[in-house]
Design a protein around this motif. Structure first.
Motif, PDB file in Angstrom:
ATOM      1  N   THR A  14       9.608  29.337 -10.577  1.00  0.00           N
ATOM      2  CA  THR A  14       9.982  27.963 -10.914  1.00  0.00           C
ATOM      3  C   THR A  14       8.872  26.989 -10.550  1.00  0.00           C
ATOM      4  O   THR A  14       8.549  26.067 -11.315  1.00  0.00           O
ATOM      5  CB  THR A  14      11.280  27.575 -10.193  1.00  0.00           C
ATOM      6  N   ARG A  15       8.266  27.183  -9.389  1.00  0.00           N
ATOM      7  CA  ARG A  15       7.176  26.297  -8.976  1.00  0.00           C
ATOM      8  C   ARG A  15       5.954  26.454  -9.884  1.00  0.00           C
ATOM      9  O   ARG A  15       5.250  25.485 -10.159  1.00  0.00           O
ATOM     10  CB  ARG A  15       6.794  26.569  -7.518  1.00  0.00           C
ATOM     11  N   ARG A  16       5.708  27.682 -10.354  1.00  0.00           N
ATOM     12  CA  ARG A  16       4.581  27.899 -11.266  1.00  0.00           C
ATOM     13  C   ARG A  16       4.730  27.062 -12.537  1.00  0.00           C
ATOM     14  O   ARG A  16       3.738  26.627 -13.125  1.00  0.00           O
ATOM     15  CB  ARG A  16       4.501  29.377 -11.656  1.00  0.00           C
ATOM     16  N   GLN A  17       5.952  26.835 -12.965  1.00  0.00           N
ATOM     17  CA  GLN A  17       6.193  26.152 -14.229  1.00  0.00           C
ATOM     18  C   GLN A  17       5.799  24.682 -14.200  1.00  0.00           C
ATOM     19  O   GLN A  17       5.691  24.042 -15.245  1.00  0.00           O
ATOM     20  CB  GLN A  17       7.663  26.315 -14.614  1.00  0.00           C
ATOM     21  N   GLY A  18       5.546  24.159 -13.006  1.00  0.00           N
ATOM     22  CA  GLY A  18       5.069  22.790 -12.900  1.00  0.00           C
ATOM     23  C   GLY A  18       3.736  22.583 -13.593  1.00  0.00           C
ATOM     24  O   GLY A  18       3.371  21.451 -13.939  1.00  0.00           O
ATOM     25  N   LEU A  19       3.012  23.669 -13.803  1.00  0.00           N
ATOM     26  CA  LEU A  19       1.745  23.616 -14.528  1.00  0.00           C
ATOM     27  C   LEU A  19       1.920  23.001 -15.910  1.00  0.00           C
ATOM     28  O   LEU A  19       1.040  22.303 -16.412  1.00  0.00           O
ATOM     29  CB  LEU A  19       1.185  25.039 -14.661  1.00  0.00           C
ATOM     30  N   LEU A  20       3.085  23.243 -16.529  1.00  0.00           N
ATOM     31  CA  LEU A  20       3.342  22.768 -17.890  1.00  0.00           C
ATOM     32  C   LEU A  20       4.126  21.464 -17.929  1.00  0.00           C
ATOM     33  O   LEU A  20       4.061  20.739 -18.925  1.00  0.00           O
ATOM     34  CB  LEU A  20       4.119  23.831 -18.678  1.00  0.00           C
ATOM     35  N   THR A  21       4.872  21.169 -16.883  1.00  0.00           N
ATOM     36  CA  THR A  21       5.796  20.033 -16.932  1.00  0.00           C
ATOM     37  C   THR A  21       5.377  18.838 -16.086  1.00  0.00           C
ATOM     38  O   THR A  21       6.006  17.785 -16.158  1.00  0.00           O
ATOM     39  CB  THR A  21       7.198  20.486 -16.479  1.00  0.00           C
ATOM     40  N   ARG A  22       4.318  18.987 -15.283  1.00  0.00           N
ATOM     41  CA  ARG A  22       3.912  17.866 -14.435  1.00  0.00           C
ATOM     42  C   ARG A  22       3.429  16.692 -15.286  1.00  0.00           C
ATOM     43  O   ARG A  22       2.968  16.874 -16.422  1.00  0.00           O
ATOM     44  CB  ARG A  22       2.816  18.309 -13.467  1.00  0.00           C
ATOM     45  N   ARG A  23       3.516  15.509 -14.734  1.00  0.00           N
ATOM     46  CA  ARG A  23       3.128  14.300 -15.473  1.00  0.00           C
ATOM     47  C   ARG A  23       1.610  14.159 -15.580  1.00  0.00           C
ATOM     48  O   ARG A  23       1.099  13.670 -16.587  1.00  0.00           O
ATOM     49  CB  ARG A  23       3.704  13.066 -14.775  1.00  0.00           C
ATOM     50  N   ASN A  24       0.909  14.575 -14.537  1.00  0.00           N
ATOM     51  CA  ASN A  24      -0.540  14.395 -14.503  1.00  0.00           C
ATOM     52  C   ASN A  24      -1.249  15.613 -15.099  1.00  0.00           C
ATOM     53  O   ASN A  24      -1.268  16.693 -14.515  1.00  0.00           O
ATOM     54  CB  ASN A  24      -1.003  14.183 -13.060  1.00  0.00           C
ATOM     55  N   LYS A  25      -1.805  15.440 -16.272  1.00  0.00           N
ATOM     56  CA  LYS A  25      -2.595  16.463 -16.949  1.00  0.00           C
ATOM     57  C   LYS A  25      -1.929  17.839 -16.988  1.00  0.00           C
ATOM     58  O   LYS A  25      -2.462  18.806 -16.426  1.00  0.00           O
ATOM     59  CB  LYS A  25      -3.973  16.578 -16.284  1.00  0.00           C
ATOM     60  N   PRO A  26      -0.793  17.954 -17.619  1.00  0.00           N
ATOM     61  CA  PRO A  26      -0.194  19.292 -17.755  1.00  0.00           C
ATOM     62  C   PRO A  26      -1.079  20.185 -18.599  1.00  0.00           C
ATOM     63  O   PRO A  26      -1.793  19.710 -19.491  1.00  0.00           O
ATOM     64  CB  PRO A  26       1.141  19.003 -18.446  1.00  0.00           C
ATOM     65  N   ALA A  27      -1.056  21.466 -18.315  1.00  0.00           N
ATOM     66  CA  ALA A  27      -1.861  22.410 -19.094  1.00  0.00           C
ATOM     67  C   ALA A  27      -1.295  22.528 -20.504  1.00  0.00           C
ATOM     68  O   ALA A  27      -0.094  22.349 -20.729  1.00  0.00           O
ATOM     69  CB  ALA A  27      -1.856  23.782 -18.416  1.00  0.00           C
ATOM     70  N   THR A  28      -2.151  22.818 -21.454  1.00  0.00           N
ATOM     71  CA  THR A  28      -1.679  23.100 -22.809  1.00  0.00           C
ATOM     72  C   THR A  28      -1.316  24.580 -22.886  1.00  0.00           C
ATOM     73  O   THR A  28      -1.979  25.430 -22.275  1.00  0.00           O
ATOM     74  CB  THR A  28      -2.755  22.777 -23.855  1.00  0.00           C
ATOM     75  N   TYR A  29      -0.259  24.869 -23.632  1.00  0.00           N
ATOM     76  CA  TYR A  29       0.263  26.238 -23.659  1.00  0.00           C
ATOM     77  C   TYR A  29       0.659  26.598 -25.076  1.00  0.00           C
ATOM     78  O   TYR A  29       1.428  25.885 -25.723  1.00  0.00           O
ATOM     79  CB  TYR A  29       1.473  26.328 -22.729  1.00  0.00           C
ATOM     80  N   THR A  30       0.109  27.693 -25.564  1.00  0.00           N
ATOM     81  CA  THR A  30       0.413  28.189 -26.898  1.00  0.00           C
ATOM     82  C   THR A  30       0.894  29.629 -26.773  1.00  0.00           C
ATOM     83  O   THR A  30       0.178  30.472 -26.221  1.00  0.00           O
ATOM     84  CB  THR A  30      -0.838  28.153 -27.799  1.00  0.00           C
ATOM     85  N   ALA A  31       2.094  29.905 -27.254  1.00  0.00           N
ATOM     86  CA  ALA A  31       2.650  31.246 -27.117  1.00  0.00           C
ATOM     87  C   ALA A  31       3.272  31.719 -28.417  1.00  0.00           C
ATOM     88  O   ALA A  31       3.855  30.935 -29.163  1.00  0.00           O
ATOM     89  CB  ALA A  31       3.699  31.284 -26.009  1.00  0.00           C
ATOM     90  N   VAL A  32       3.138  33.017 -28.659  1.00  0.00           N
ATOM     91  CA  VAL A  32       3.867  33.672 -29.739  1.00  0.00           C
ATOM     92  C   VAL A  32       4.769  34.713 -29.093  1.00  0.00           C
ATOM     93  O   VAL A  32       4.300  35.567 -28.328  1.00  0.00           O
ATOM     94  CB  VAL A  32       2.919  34.354 -30.748  1.00  0.00           C
ATOM     95  N   LEU A  33       6.053  34.620 -29.379  1.00  0.00           N
ATOM     96  CA  LEU A  33       7.037  35.557 -28.844  1.00  0.00           C
ATOM     97  C   LEU A  33       7.550  36.423 -29.981  1.00  0.00           C
ATOM     98  O   LEU A  33       7.975  35.900 -31.020  1.00  0.00           O
ATOM     99  CB  LEU A  33       8.213  34.811 -28.205  1.00  0.00           C
ATOM    100  N   GLN A  34       7.503  37.726 -29.793  1.00  0.00           N
ATOM    101  CA  GLN A  34       8.075  38.592 -30.814  1.00  0.00           C
ATOM    102  C   GLN A  34       9.584  38.400 -30.855  1.00  0.00           C
ATOM    103  O   GLN A  34      10.207  38.062 -29.848  1.00  0.00           O
ATOM    104  CB  GLN A  34       7.732  40.053 -30.517  1.00  0.00           C
ATOM    105  N   GLU A  35      10.191  38.592 -32.012  1.00  0.00           N
ATOM    106  CA  GLU A  35      11.626  38.357 -32.157  1.00  0.00           C
ATOM    107  C   GLU A  35      12.449  39.198 -31.191  1.00  0.00           C
ATOM    108  O   GLU A  35      13.580  38.818 -30.829  1.00  0.00           O
ATOM    109  CB  GLU A  35      12.068  38.642 -33.591  1.00  0.00           C
ATOM    110  N   SER A  36      11.898  40.309 -30.721  1.00  0.00           N
ATOM    111  CA  SER A  36      12.615  41.138 -29.751  1.00  0.00           C
ATOM    112  C   SER A  36      12.920  40.378 -28.467  1.00  0.00           C
ATOM    113  O   SER A  36      13.886  40.698 -27.759  1.00  0.00           O
ATOM    114  CB  SER A  36      11.805  42.400 -29.428  1.00  0.00           C
ATOM    115  N   VAL A  37      12.108  39.368 -28.134  1.00  0.00           N
ATOM    116  CA  VAL A  37      12.393  38.539 -26.964  1.00  0.00           C
ATOM    117  C   VAL A  37      13.744  37.849 -27.130  1.00  0.00           C
ATOM    118  O   VAL A  37      14.504  37.699 -26.169  1.00  0.00           O
ATOM    119  CB  VAL A  37      11.283  37.488 -26.757  1.00  0.00           C
ATOM    120  N   LEU A  38      14.062  37.450 -28.356  1.00  0.00           N
ATOM    121  CA  LEU A  38      15.320  36.771 -28.637  1.00  0.00           C
ATOM    122  C   LEU A  38      16.491  37.744 -28.656  1.00  0.00           C
ATOM    123  O   LEU A  38      17.625  37.359 -28.360  1.00  0.00           O
ATOM    124  CB  LEU A  38      15.260  36.040 -29.977  1.00  0.00           C
ATOM    125  N   ARG A  39      16.235  38.993 -29.023  1.00  0.00           N
ATOM    126  CA  ARG A  39      17.311  39.960 -29.241  1.00  0.00           C
ATOM    127  C   ARG A  39      17.585  40.854 -28.044  1.00  0.00           C
ATOM    128  O   ARG A  39      18.651  41.479 -27.989  1.00  0.00           O
ATOM    129  CB  ARG A  39      16.977  40.842 -30.454  1.00  0.00           C
TER     130      ARG A  39
END
Length: 297
Positions: free
Chosen positions: A156-181
Motif C-alpha cells: 500500500t505504501r509503495r502505491q504512493g509513487l503513483l498517487t502522491r500530489r508531488n510529481k507522481p510517476a507515470t505508469y503504463t501497463a498492459v494486463l492480459q485478460e486473464s488478470v480479469l478472469r
C-alpha cells in the motif's frame, strides 16, 4: 532525495557507474585499480555494480585522486556516497524485505516512469489491500496474520509513487485478460479490485490497457511479466540512471541492463500495447467485469 522518494539503491548504482567510467577512461583494469587501493578485485567490482552497502567517503576521495577527477567532481561523488547511508522507509520492515527486494524497492521508489506487462495477476502497484492479502496468504503460508498485514502495508505504501500530489510517476501497463478472469480471494474481492483498476486508469499519469484473449500472443510467444523502469534526467537532459528491465519469476526476479535487452522489451511492450484495447474500452471492460462478479455473488 527524500526517504519517501528514493533509497540508497539509486545513489549506489550512480556512484558505481561514475567510478567505473572514470577508471575505464584512464584505461585501468579492475585489478590495477583495486591493487592501488589495496583491495581485492571483487571489492571494487561490487562498488562499481552498486552492491556495496557501507561506503566510506574516505575511499571515494582516494578513488577520485586515483582517477584524476578533480576536486569538484570528487565532491559530487562523495555527496552520492553520503546519500547511500540514508535509511529508506521500507527498511523498517526488517526481514520482510529481502536483499533482492531491497534493490528493487530502491529502483522503483526512485523511478519516474514505469512500463509494465502483467499476464496473470494485478501488479503490486495497483492492488487493493484485500487482493494483496489473498495473494500473500497463499505465497507466504508460514507467515503470521501480523506479518501478512505488514506485507500488505508495504504494498500500500509503495502505491504512493503513483498517487502522491508531488510529481507522481507515470505508469503504463498492459494486463492480459486473464488478470480479469482469474479469481483471487473471492468474487467480492475481484469486483473491488477491477473497479480500483478502472478508477486508477482515469488518473492522468496512469494508462492501463487490457490485452483480450482474442489478441493471442502478439509477439509470438509469452514474454512473462516484466517491468521497465525509467529515471529522471539531469539539467543536460541525460538520464540520471540508465533504464532497467525487471523480469519477474516465481523465486524472485532479475535486472537486465544491456541496451539490446532494453530495446527488445520496449519493442515487445509496444507490440503488446498496440494489440490491446484502447484506454476507454479497457476501462469499460474492467467496470463491466466488476459488475459480472457482483451479479454472481
Amino acid at each position: 532525495m527524500s526517504e519517501e522518494e528514493g533509497g540508497s539503491t539509486l545513489p549506489r548504482r550512480q556512484l558505481g557507474r561514475h567510478l567505473r567510467e572514470a577508471r575505464e577512461a584512464l584505461g585501468m583494469t579492475l585489478i590495477e585499480s583495486a591493487k592501488l587501493m589495496e583491495w581485492g578485485k571483487s571489492s571494487l567490482q561490487r562498488l562499481e555494480k552498486g552492491q556495496t552497502e557501507k561506503i566510506r567517503t574516505h575511499d571515494i576521495r582516494l578513488l577520485g585522486e586515483q582517477y584524476q577527477l578533480g576536486a569538484e567532481r570528487t565532491a559530487d561523488l562523495i555527496a552520492l556516497a553520503e546519500q547511500t547511508a540514508v535509511k529508506s522507509w521500507w527498511h523498517d520492515y526488517g526481514a520482510l524485505i529481502t536483499p533482492a527486494f531491497d534493490v528493487y524497492m530502491g529502483l522503483e521508489s526512485s523511478s519516474r516512469g514505469l512500463t509494465q506487462f502483467q499476464p496473470s495477476a494485478a501488479p503490486g502497484l495497483l492492488q487493493t489491500a484485500d487482493y494483496s492479502r489473498a495473494l500473500d496468504v497463499l505465497y507466504f503460508p508460514n507467515d503470521s496474520p501480523e506479518e501478512i498485514d505488514r506485507r500488505v502495508e508495504i504494498r500500500t505504501r509503495r502505491q504512493g509513487l503513483l498517487t502522491r500530489r508531488n510529481k507522481p510517476a507515470t505508469y503504463t501497463a498492459v494486463l492480459q485478460e486473464s488478470v480479469l478472469r482469474t479469481v483471487i480471494g473471492s468474487r467480492k474481492v475481484m469486483a473491488a479490485q477491477l473497479r480500483h483498476l478502472a478508477d486508477l486508469s482515469a488518473h492522468p499519469n496512469v494508462d492501463i490497457r487490457v490485452l483480450p484473449f482474442r489478441a493471442g500472443l502478439p509477439v509470438g510467444l509469452s514474454t512473462g511479466p516484466f517491468l521497465i523502469l525509467d529515471f529522471d534526467v539531469d539539467k543536460k537532459g541525460k538520464p540520471e540512471e540508465p533504464s532497467v528491465v525487471y523480469v519477474e519469476s516465481f523465486t524472485g526476479g532479475i535486472f537486465l541492463e544491456r541496451l539490446v535487452d532494453l530495446d527488445r522489451y520496449r519493442e515487445a511492450h509496444g507490440v503488446i500495447q498496440r494489440a490491446a484495447l484502447d484506454a476507454q474500452p479497457s476501462r469499460d471492460l474492467l467496470r463491466e467485469s466488476a459488475k459480472e462478479y457482483e451479479r454472481g455473488r
